[in-house]
Write a protein that holds these residues in place. Structure first.
Motif, PDB file in Angstrom:
ATOM      1  N   SER A 112       0.795  -1.217   0.161  1.00 59.10           N
ATOM      2  CA  SER A 112      -0.026  -0.021   0.163  1.00 59.10           C
ATOM      3  C   SER A 112       0.799   1.218  -0.104  1.00 59.10           C
ATOM      4  CB  SER A 112      -0.895  -0.019   1.389  1.00 59.10           C
ATOM      5  OG  SER A 112      -0.260  -0.135   2.432  1.00 59.10           O
ATOM      6  N   THR A 113       2.055   1.078   0.336  1.00 59.56           N
ATOM      7  CA  THR A 113       2.805   2.333   0.429  1.00 59.56           C
ATOM      8  C   THR A 113       3.928   2.452  -0.930  1.00 59.56           C
ATOM      9  OG1 THR A 113       4.680   1.006   1.520  1.00 59.56           O
ATOM     10  CG2 THR A 113       3.348   2.479   2.856  1.00 59.56           C
ATOM     11  N   GLY A 114       3.622   1.380  -1.907  1.00 55.76           N
ATOM     12  CA  GLY A 114       4.318   1.395  -3.203  1.00 55.76           C
ATOM     13  C   GLY A 114       5.727   0.613  -3.236  1.00 55.76           C
ATOM     14  N   ARG A 115       5.864  -0.113  -2.191  1.00 57.73           N
ATOM     15  CA  ARG A 115       7.220  -1.062  -2.330  1.00 57.73           C
ATOM     16  C   ARG A 115       6.971  -2.303  -3.032  1.00 57.73           C
ATOM     17  NH1 ARG A 115      11.209   0.078   1.849  1.00 57.73           N
ATOM     18  NH2 ARG A 115      10.428   1.850   3.365  1.00 57.73           N
ATOM     19  N   VAL A 116       7.780  -2.469  -3.771  1.00 60.25           N
ATOM     20  CA  VAL A 116       7.736  -3.619  -4.551  1.00 60.25           C
ATOM     21  C   VAL A 116       8.378  -4.706  -3.942  1.00 60.25           C
ATOM     22  CG1 VAL A 116       8.165  -4.827  -6.873  1.00 60.25           C
ATOM     23  CG2 VAL A 116       7.349  -2.402  -6.902  1.00 60.25           C
ATOM     24  N   VAL A 117       7.859  -5.876  -3.699  1.00 60.39           N
ATOM     25  CA  VAL A 117       8.568  -7.028  -3.124  1.00 60.39           C
ATOM     26  C   VAL A 117       8.602  -7.989  -4.046  1.00 60.39           C
ATOM     27  CG1 VAL A 117       8.611  -8.379  -1.098  1.00 60.39           C
ATOM     28  CG2 VAL A 117       7.597  -6.141  -0.904  1.00 60.39           C
ATOM     29  N   PHE A 118       9.807  -8.704  -3.988  1.00 63.70           N
ATOM     30  CA  PHE A 118      10.091  -9.788  -4.906  1.00 63.70           C
ATOM     31  C   PHE A 118      10.703 -11.020  -4.028  1.00 63.70           C
ATOM     32  CE2 PHE A 118       9.873  -6.614  -8.003  1.00 63.70           C
ATOM     33  CZ  PHE A 118       9.098  -7.032  -8.969  1.00 63.70           C
ATOM     34  N   GLN A 119      10.479 -12.249  -4.075  1.00 62.62           N
ATOM     35  CA  GLN A 119      11.219 -13.121  -3.449  1.00 62.62           C
ATOM     36  C   GLN A 119      12.591 -13.288  -4.285  1.00 62.62           C
ATOM     37  OE1 GLN A 119       9.004 -16.952  -2.926  1.00 62.62           O
ATOM     38  NE2 GLN A 119       7.532 -15.842  -1.761  1.00 62.62           N
ATOM     39  N   GLU A 120      12.276 -13.228  -5.656  1.00 62.25           N
ATOM     40  CA  GLU A 120      13.629 -13.222  -6.666  1.00 62.25           C
ATOM     41  C   GLU A 120      13.497 -12.121  -7.726  1.00 62.25           C
ATOM     42  OE1 GLU A 120      15.547 -16.801  -7.827  1.00 62.25           O
ATOM     43  OE2 GLU A 120      14.246 -17.911  -6.433  1.00 62.25           O
ATOM     44  N   ALA A 121      14.402 -11.720  -7.972  1.00 64.07           N
ATOM     45  CA  ALA A 121      14.188 -10.679  -9.039  1.00 64.07           C
ATOM     46  C   ALA A 121      15.131 -10.711 -10.140  1.00 64.07           C
ATOM     47  CB  ALA A 121      14.479  -9.110  -8.339  1.00 64.07           C
ATOM     48  N   PHE A 122      14.789 -10.589 -11.381  1.00 64.03           N
ATOM     49  CA  PHE A 122      15.571 -10.841 -12.453  1.00 64.03           C
ATOM     50  C   PHE A 122      15.220  -9.601 -13.294  1.00 64.03           C
ATOM     51  CE2 PHE A 122      14.994 -15.053 -10.965  1.00 64.03           C
ATOM     52  CZ  PHE A 122      16.464 -15.714 -10.963  1.00 64.03           C
ATOM     53  N   PHE A 123      16.320  -9.037 -13.778  1.00 59.97           N
ATOM     54  CA  PHE A 123      16.259  -7.825 -14.548  1.00 59.97           C
ATOM     55  C   PHE A 123      17.159  -7.913 -15.761  1.00 59.97           C
ATOM     56  CE2 PHE A 123      15.549  -6.391 -10.252  1.00 59.97           C
ATOM     57  CZ  PHE A 123      14.391  -5.588 -10.295  1.00 59.97           C
ATOM     58  N   VAL A 124      16.723  -7.642 -17.185  1.00 62.30           N
ATOM     59  CA  VAL A 124      17.324  -7.875 -18.366  1.00 62.30           C
ATOM     60  C   VAL A 124      17.018  -6.436 -19.032  1.00 62.30           C
ATOM     61  CG1 VAL A 124      16.967 -10.486 -18.314  1.00 62.30           C
ATOM     62  CG2 VAL A 124      15.166  -8.897 -19.651  1.00 62.30           C
ATOM     63  N   PRO A 125      17.875  -6.075 -19.789  1.00 63.20           N
ATOM     64  CA  PRO A 125      17.737  -4.912 -20.750  1.00 63.20           C
ATOM     65  C   PRO A 125      16.859  -4.948 -21.779  1.00 63.20           C
ATOM     66  CG  PRO A 125      19.785  -6.098 -21.400  1.00 63.20           C
ATOM     67  CD  PRO A 125      19.320  -6.845 -20.145  1.00 63.20           C
ATOM     68  N   LYS A 126      16.262  -3.885 -22.100  1.00 58.46           N
ATOM     69  CA  LYS A 126      15.332  -3.788 -23.488  1.00 58.46           C
ATOM     70  C   LYS A 126      16.125  -4.300 -24.744  1.00 58.46           C
ATOM     71  CE  LYS A 126      14.111   0.498 -22.977  1.00 58.46           C
ATOM     72  NZ  LYS A 126      13.674   1.978 -23.070  1.00 58.46           N
ATOM     73  N   ILE A 127      15.383  -4.823 -25.560  1.00 57.76           N
ATOM     74  CA  ILE A 127      16.035  -5.089 -26.765  1.00 57.76           C
ATOM     75  C   ILE A 127      16.678  -3.884 -27.323  1.00 57.76           C
ATOM     76  CG2 ILE A 127      15.474  -6.143 -29.095  1.00 57.76           C
ATOM     77  CD1 ILE A 127      12.922  -7.419 -28.047  1.00 57.76           C
ATOM     78  N   GLY A 128      17.955  -4.193 -27.667  1.00 56.20           N
ATOM     79  CA  GLY A 128      18.723  -3.167 -28.359  1.00 56.20           C
ATOM     80  C   GLY A 128      19.657  -2.420 -27.407  1.00 56.20           C
ATOM     81  N   ASP A 129      19.040  -2.456 -25.875  1.00 59.09           N
ATOM     82  CA  ASP A 129      20.020  -1.811 -24.809  1.00 59.09           C
ATOM     83  C   ASP A 129      21.012  -2.604 -24.505  1.00 59.09           C
ATOM     84  OD1 ASP A 129      18.341   0.395 -25.116  1.00 59.09           O
ATOM     85  OD2 ASP A 129      17.289   0.343 -23.276  1.00 59.09           O
ATOM     86  N   THR A 130      22.162  -2.387 -23.558  1.00 61.84           N
ATOM     87  CA  THR A 130      23.079  -2.866 -22.999  1.00 61.84           C
ATOM     88  C   THR A 130      23.237  -2.693 -21.837  1.00 61.84           C
ATOM     89  OG1 THR A 130      24.574  -0.973 -23.424  1.00 61.84           O
ATOM     90  CG2 THR A 130      24.453  -2.749 -25.153  1.00 61.84           C
ATOM     91  N   ALA A 131      22.281  -2.042 -20.855  1.00 63.72           N
ATOM     92  CA  ALA A 131      22.454  -1.868 -19.447  1.00 63.72           C
ATOM     93  C   ALA A 131      21.034  -1.787 -18.832  1.00 63.72           C
ATOM     94  CB  ALA A 131      23.100  -0.513 -19.316  1.00 63.72           C
ATOM     95  N   THR A 132      21.068  -2.468 -17.539  1.00 63.36           N
ATOM     96  CA  THR A 132      19.933  -2.454 -16.691  1.00 63.36           C
ATOM     97  C   THR A 132      19.977  -1.999 -15.369  1.00 63.36           C
ATOM     98  OG1 THR A 132      19.157  -4.380 -17.661  1.00 63.36           O
ATOM     99  CG2 THR A 132      18.307  -4.092 -16.027  1.00 63.36           C
ATOM    100  N   SER A 133      19.269  -1.021 -14.959  1.00 62.34           N
ATOM    101  CA  SER A 133      19.620  -0.323 -13.583  1.00 62.34           C
ATOM    102  C   SER A 133      18.468  -0.826 -12.723  1.00 62.34           C
ATOM    103  CB  SER A 133      19.787   1.138 -13.799  1.00 62.34           C
ATOM    104  OG  SER A 133      20.822   1.338 -14.574  1.00 62.34           O
ATOM    105  N   LEU A 134      18.742  -0.600 -11.353  1.00 64.30           N
ATOM    106  CA  LEU A 134      17.984  -0.640 -10.164  1.00 64.30           C
ATOM    107  C   LEU A 134      18.175   0.246  -9.502  1.00 64.30           C
ATOM    108  CD1 LEU A 134      15.666  -2.214  -8.637  1.00 64.30           C
ATOM    109  CD2 LEU A 134      17.523  -3.653  -7.478  1.00 64.30           C
ATOM    110  N   PHE A 135      17.146   1.113  -9.199  1.00 67.85           N
ATOM    111  CA  PHE A 135      17.596   2.426  -8.430  1.00 67.85           C
ATOM    112  C   PHE A 135      16.812   2.218  -7.134  1.00 67.85           C
ATOM    113  CE2 PHE A 135      18.271   4.150 -12.675  1.00 67.85           C
ATOM    114  CZ  PHE A 135      19.077   4.779 -12.580  1.00 67.85           C
ATOM    115  N   PHE A 136      17.348   2.859  -6.004  1.00 66.68           N
ATOM    116  CA  PHE A 136      16.851   2.892  -4.796  1.00 66.68           C
ATOM    117  C   PHE A 136      16.569   4.192  -4.372  1.00 66.68           C
ATOM    118  CE2 PHE A 136      19.767  -0.770  -5.105  1.00 66.68           C
ATOM    119  CZ  PHE A 136      18.892  -1.633  -4.701  1.00 66.68           C
ATOM    120  N   GLN A 137      15.296   4.692  -4.075  1.00 63.55           N
ATOM    121  CA  GLN A 137      14.909   6.036  -3.975  1.00 63.55           C
ATOM    122  C   GLN A 137      14.684   6.324  -2.497  1.00 63.55           C
ATOM    123  OE1 GLN A 137      12.289   7.741  -7.123  1.00 63.55           O
ATOM    124  NE2 GLN A 137      10.783   8.010  -5.362  1.00 63.55           N
ATOM    125  N   ILE A 138      14.921   7.601  -1.903  1.00 67.70           N
ATOM    126  CA  ILE A 138      14.897   8.121  -0.933  1.00 67.70           C
ATOM    127  C   ILE A 138      14.474   9.621  -0.774  1.00 67.70           C
ATOM    128  CG2 ILE A 138      15.957   8.550   1.653  1.00 67.70           C
ATOM    129  CD1 ILE A 138      17.884   6.043   0.904  1.00 67.70           C
TER     130      ILE A 138
END
Length: 823
Positions: free
Chosen positions: A398-424
């Motif tokens: 309800s506060t907008g936190r995303v909770v994953f037991q496992e998280a996998f991130f892949v870049p978009k097609i054509g991109d070479t980098a994937t970022s996970l930002f921690f916002q405060i």
């Protein structure tokens, strides 16, 4: 050797831990405290603070420290204050003066003075004045309150100057004021604020003299004069009412028109206007539902008394209005619904999402694909993802936190980098970015700007850390260990390296575990430097002070026990100001009687002029050094005894190429111009040299020059030099007589060892007084290939020595010049 490696690994780990513990940012406060009469203050100060978070994010716990002030010296490192925090400093000087002040420490790479950290001081108000207000400036804010700097008193602004006193308080909007109130009244966590609208000219309001009656309101005459007015009656031609929709007030208008089937009637008893529909079959009337309507007058008469009640006349009757009798075709949802089908309405039939695989099409580029809006006080998750057994996989809280037991991130097609930002606080303070060949851990400053890559993992194998590294296990009873383990293919690759900012290797631990010093930090040409003996107890072999001076040796250092050290021309540490009597030397004189202490060249007497305790010298009475005095100390230090010869620096002299005075007045033969002649000898005693003396027998001729000096045992480095001396200069080598010259860069302390006396000149007539050595002695000195008297392989030029001697192989028979080396 294994014991040596273990000890060095432990030392390296300790060094890394010590450097990491200093990572928190601090500012040095450094100053001298004086009394009002100009004497230096003595005593102590206590610095207290509440806990706060530093500008670099470090957590500072509430605490206090006490600092001694000796001879006015104030020096301390403190964490810079973030806005709204400060240090409280209590002074106790000379055991009787107690006062308190506030420090606000800025962030500075250079030491700051005391005046730069002191916050504005409160005015001193006598008790007779009836109060103790305190106006202060702290952290960019100005406030009023008691001495604890807690704004909790009444603030009165009043100019009592007779006839000319005019009082006003101005609140001026800042450059970035925006919608922030200029004036606010706070209660708990909420406030009532006032702000100024955009103005084209000055506006002044005059308040009424007294409060109005209950129900009155404040109004203006359009000229800035405010007054209280009673309730207003209705004005002819105007209509003021409050319209409501389901008890909710609607916007007011002067006139209300009821059209298309609505009529209004005044309800005086309820003090309101009632609005009701006008039913009928004509235009601008309202059709009744269920094909029924109120009966007409004739129908009412016919219905009177039916159903045993007069009320029957008010029943609905079947409506003959063609708008109801002719039913309209409903809007189609599906063909079956249009034909009055009995099948249920499904999500698919009305365009809703179904509970199986589906596609949500936004329909337009500006449309948001899906919005899930929580209810007031939402506590449950906004979204959940579950498996077929209803196990929770991930959720959006309800506060907008995303909770994953496992998280996998892949870049978009054509991109070479994937970022996970921690916002405060709506700022990206940290992020993790993956590339094809690396993973970066990034940091951001408090403004949200990219700061640096704190850590980087290279897929090929390297790991880079762009910050101080703290290796520590804080658990009770735990041990901390940093291990650098050789790889399977380590070969000769270094285990550790310390590099400059340009990537140059400064020091290293090689693949065998040996510590490799920088070339400039060791003597000799050996690649390895061993500081400890090979015994299991690892006794100390050499001890150094903070400045790199050798101040002690261990009992197992070499054969025959420890080696005594001779400290020469040492300047004792301490402030020379006429009042400080305590000074220290780098190590303890051993024996104590070996200390030779001078003040402005005068020998100080132990027990009369000073006392010695360990490495601390305390002057007595009138012997206390005054401003401008020069102190020098020489002494013996170290353990045990040995046959090392006595250091004679400051106590004697020596002649080059002789251990005894010359016995006749022979002269050197003349030189061929610009050659470089050298004569080898042994200096058995350490000596400090500041000037040389020699005698010119035959002059050089105008425009010529000469240099004298000493080269090291390898004849590769110039140990000391007279510098270039010229005809007509000072000293003048074109006039006969005894000359003296202060050496370049002197004084120079020479350890006992092998040296080469050297001379070069571009004159073919210059002759110096020489030492008398028989020709047979010269022949003996030159019997072997390593000549003792020779012309160096590299020639001088215009009286200047070359960069090196070159090969010393050419036999010469010149008598060595008589050169006196002295302090």
């Amino acid at each position: 050797m294994r014991g040596l490696r273990f000890v060095w690994a432990a030392l390296v780990a300790l060094a890394c831990w010590t450097l990491a513990s200093e990572a928190i940012t601090k500012t040095r406060i450094q100053d001298t405290l004086f009394n009002a009469n100009g004497t230096l203050a003595n005593g102590q100060i206590t610095i207290q603070w509440n806990g706060f978070t530093a500008g670099d994010g470090a957590a500072v716990a509430a605490n206090s420290i006490t600092l001694r002030i000796v001879n006015g010296v104030l020096r301390i490192d403190l964490v810079p204050n973030p806005a709204g925090t400060s240090y409280t400093v209590t002074y106790l000087l000379d055991g009787k003066r107690l006062f308190i002040e506030t420090w606000v420490v800025p962030s500075s790479g250079e030491p700051v003075r005391l005046g730069q950290v002191r916050a504005a001081q409160p005015p001193v108000i006598s008790a007779a004045s009836g109060g103790s207000p305190n106006i202060y400036t702290l952290g960019g804010n100005t406030g009023v309150g008691p001495t604890a700097f807690s704004p909790s008193t009444t603030w009165e602004v009043y100019n009592a100057t007779p006839s000319t006193g005019a009082t006003r308080q101005i609140l001026r909007a800042g450059a970035g004021q925006g919608t922030t109130p200029l004036l606010s009244f706070h209660s708990g966590g909420n406030f009532v604020g006032f702000r100024v609208p955009p103005l084209g000219a000055n506006t002044t309001y005059t308040w009424p003299a007294q409060d109005g009656l209950p129900g009155y309101f404040l109004h203006t005459d359009g000229l800035g004069n405010l007054s209280w007015s009673g309730p207003q009656g209705a004005v002819v031609g105007e209509f003021y009412q409050t319209f409501q929709n389901s008890a909710t007030s609607l916007a007011q208008r002067h006139n209300a028109n009821f059209l298309n089937g609505l009529q209004a009637a005044d309800n005086a008893g309820a003090d309101r206007t009632d609005v009701s529909p006008v039913y009928g079959a004509a235009a601008n009337t309202v059709a009744q539902g269920d094909d029924a309507r109120f009966p007409t007058a004739a129908e009412k008469s016919a219905l009177a008394g039916t159903n045993g009640s007069p009320g029957g006349a008010n029943r609905y009757v079947t409506d003959t209005d063609p708008r109801n009798t002719n039913a309209r075709t409903p809007t189609a949802h599906a063909a079956t619904h249009a034909g009055a089908g009995t099948d249920p309405v499904t999500p698919n039939s009305i365009g809703a999402l179904k509970n199986t695989s589906d596609i949500l099409n936004t329909g337009a580029a500006s449309n948001i694909g899906l919005i899930i809006k929580g209810a007031p006080g939402q506590a449950a998750s906004l979204q959940e993802w579950r498996d077929s057994s209803d196990n929770l996989l991930a959720s959006v809280t309800s506060t907008g936190r995303v909770v994953f037991q496992e998280a996998f991130f892949v870049p978009k097609i054509g991109d070479t980098a994937t970022s996970l930002f921690f916002q405060i606080d709506n700022l990206n303070r940290f992020s993790m970015t993956t590339f094809a060949n690396a993973m970066n851990f990034n940091r951001y400053d408090n403004a949200g700007n990219f700061k640096d890559v704190a850590m980087q993992f290279i897929r090929a194998g390297d790991t880079s850390i762009n910050t101080s590294l703290l290796v520590n296990d804080p658990n009770a009873g735990a041990t901390t260990k940093l291990t650098v383990k050789a790889g399977a293919g380590q070969a000769s690759t270094n285990l550790q390296e310390w590099q400059s900012s340009a990537g140059t290797v400064l020091s290293r631990i090689d693949s065998s575990g040996f510590f490799q010093f920088p070339a400039g930090q060791k003597h000799g040409t050996a690649a390895q430097v061993q500081l400890f003996t090979g015994s299991t107890s690892a006794e100390e072999c050499a001890k150094f002070d903070a400045n790199g001076n050798l101040v002690g040796t261990g009992a197992q250092c070499g054969s025959g026990g420890g080696t005594p050290l001779f400290m020469d021309a040492v300047t004792p540490s301490g402030t020379i100001n006429g009042s400080n009597a305590v000074f220290t030397v780098p190590s303890t004189p051993n024996p104590a009687a070996s200390l030779h202490l001078t003040r402005n060249g005068l020998v100080q007497k132990s027990g009369t002029d000073f006392t010695l305790s360990g490495a601390t010298i305390t002057f007595t009475g009138s012997a206390i050094p005054q401003t401008g005095d020069l102190l020098l100390a020489s002494y013996r230090a170290g353990n045990g005894t040995s046959n090392v010869l006595i250091d004679t620096a400051d106590r004697g002299y020596f002649f080059g190429v002789s251990v005894q005075p010359p016995d006749n007045s022979g002269t050197t033969s003349t030189f061929t111009a610009n050659v470089h002649r050298v004569w080898q000898f042994v200096l058995p005693l350490a000596a400090t040299v500041n000037q040389i003396s020699f005698e010119v027998v035959a002059t050089s001729g105008s425009g010529n020059s000469m240099s004298l000096g000493l080269w090291d045992a390898g004849c590769s480095s110039l140990a000391l030099s007279s510098g270039v001396m010229t005809a007509g200069g000072s000293p003048d080598i074109n006039t006969a007589g005894i000359k003296s010259k202060t050496i370049s860069g002197g004084p120079v302390t020479l350890p006992a060892g092998v040296y080469w006396l050297a001379m070069t000149t571009n004159s073919t007539t210059l002759t110096l007084r020489s030492l008398a050595l028989p020709s047979q002695a010269i022949s003996l000195l030159n019997t072997f290939s390593n000549k003792k008297f020779a012309q160096a392989g590299n020639n001088g030029s215009s009286g200047s020595f070359p960069s090196s001697c070159g090969a010393v192989t050419t036999l010469v028979s010149n008598q060595p010049p008589m050169v006196l080396f002295e302090r």
